[in-house]
Design an enzyme around this catalytic site. Sequence first.
Site, short mmCIF file in Angstrom:
data_model
loop_
_atom_site.label_atom_id
_atom_site.label_comp_id
_atom_site.label_asym_id
_atom_site.label_seq_id
_atom_site.Cartn_x
_atom_site.Cartn_y
_atom_site.Cartn_z
N HIS A 1 -14.68 68.94 -3.06
CA HIS A 1 -13.75 69.94 -2.50
C HIS A 1 -13.40 71.05 -3.50
O HIS A 1 -12.41 71.75 -3.31
CB HIS A 1 -12.47 69.29 -1.97
N HIS B 1 -18.26 67.09 -1.18
CA HIS B 1 -17.34 65.94 -1.34
C HIS B 1 -16.23 66.16 -2.37
O HIS B 1 -15.14 65.64 -2.19
CB HIS B 1 -18.08 64.64 -1.67
N ASN C 1 -18.68 60.50 3.65
CA ASN C 1 -18.03 59.18 3.66
C ASN C 1 -16.94 59.07 4.72
O ASN C 1 -16.52 57.97 5.06
CB ASN C 1 -17.48 58.84 2.27
N HIS C 2 -16.46 60.21 5.24
CA HIS C 2 -15.46 60.18 6.32
C HIS C 2 -16.08 60.29 7.72
O HIS C 2 -15.35 60.53 8.69
CB HIS C 2 -14.44 61.30 6.12
N ASP D 1 -16.99 71.20 2.70
CA ASP D 1 -16.13 70.41 3.58
C ASP D 1 -15.00 71.22 4.23
O ASP D 1 -14.15 71.77 3.53
CB ASP D 1 -15.50 69.25 2.79
N HIS E 1 -23.86 64.43 -0.56
CA HIS E 1 -22.41 64.21 -0.51
C HIS E 1 -22.06 63.11 -1.51
O HIS E 1 -22.31 61.93 -1.25
CB HIS E 1 -22.01 63.82 0.91
#
Length: 286
Positions: A183, A181, A67-68, A8, A156
């Site tokens: 990070h 996801h 999800n973003h 990400d 993810h």
Amino acid sequence: MRFAFFGDIVGRSGREGLAEHLPHLRRRLGLDFVVVNAENAAAGFGITEKTAGELFAAGADCLTLGNHAWDQREALTYIVREPRMIRPLNYPAASEAPGRGAQLFETEAGLRVLVVNLLGRVHMEPLLDDPFAAVDAELAACALGHAADAVIVDMHAEATSEKMAMGHFCDGRASLVIGTHTHVPSADGQILVGGTAYQSDAGACADYDSVIGNQKEEPLRRFTTRISGGRFQPAEGPATVCGVFVETDPASGLARRIEPIRIGGRLSQTVPDAPAAARLTPAPTP
Ligand SMILES: [Fe+2]
Ligand SMILES: [Fe+2]
């Protein structure tokens, strides 16, 4: 074939880190293809045409989301015009999500690469379609070693258990199953028994003097006082660019090698040795 996957991208720090490091990594590692998860590219929330353009200019061949995906509304229309950007595959049909969740690419050398983006359901949105059934259909329709020279699955998800299960579910049918996801890069890069490279999380391309890429003050305030004081903002220091390097067998498309990449910023640094064929100077003859 050699490719890399980067986790990400968080805000400007992540975008600038990729622009600084990807061009020389591409040359050094002789990369045929590069996938980047870009769900946090625009100030930590979603993606815009402008921020996507920066990642393509840095050398990304494909962007995946998570999800973003739709935090920036323009992504809903941009993705229709940009086939190099894919969104999670397993939205329910009723959501009428634009764009595609899987895409077959062709590299400059003519290699065919299938990229699939999935969203986990454990500790995430439970009303998504089953990611296992969704990926199964894609892998059956575009078989590794036949219709595709490489298959890359971005899982993810929050739960490591769900990601590991996905790795084994795809084992022998994908070149790489990589988690995104959380990070944070995990240290479990391996080749599964059926030949699929796997790592539970690629890690973020972000400033790690942060709380998963965000400036520390607001997350700390929320954890300690339970009271929100403002928006999350991406941390702005130099990014550690995190991902994995994978080398595959040209006939089967299965993995021969997976190595972590961590370059720049504050995490411990590791860059794979250049593959023999990518070295500029030939080895001395005995
Ligand atoms: Fe993310
Ligand atoms: Fe995410």
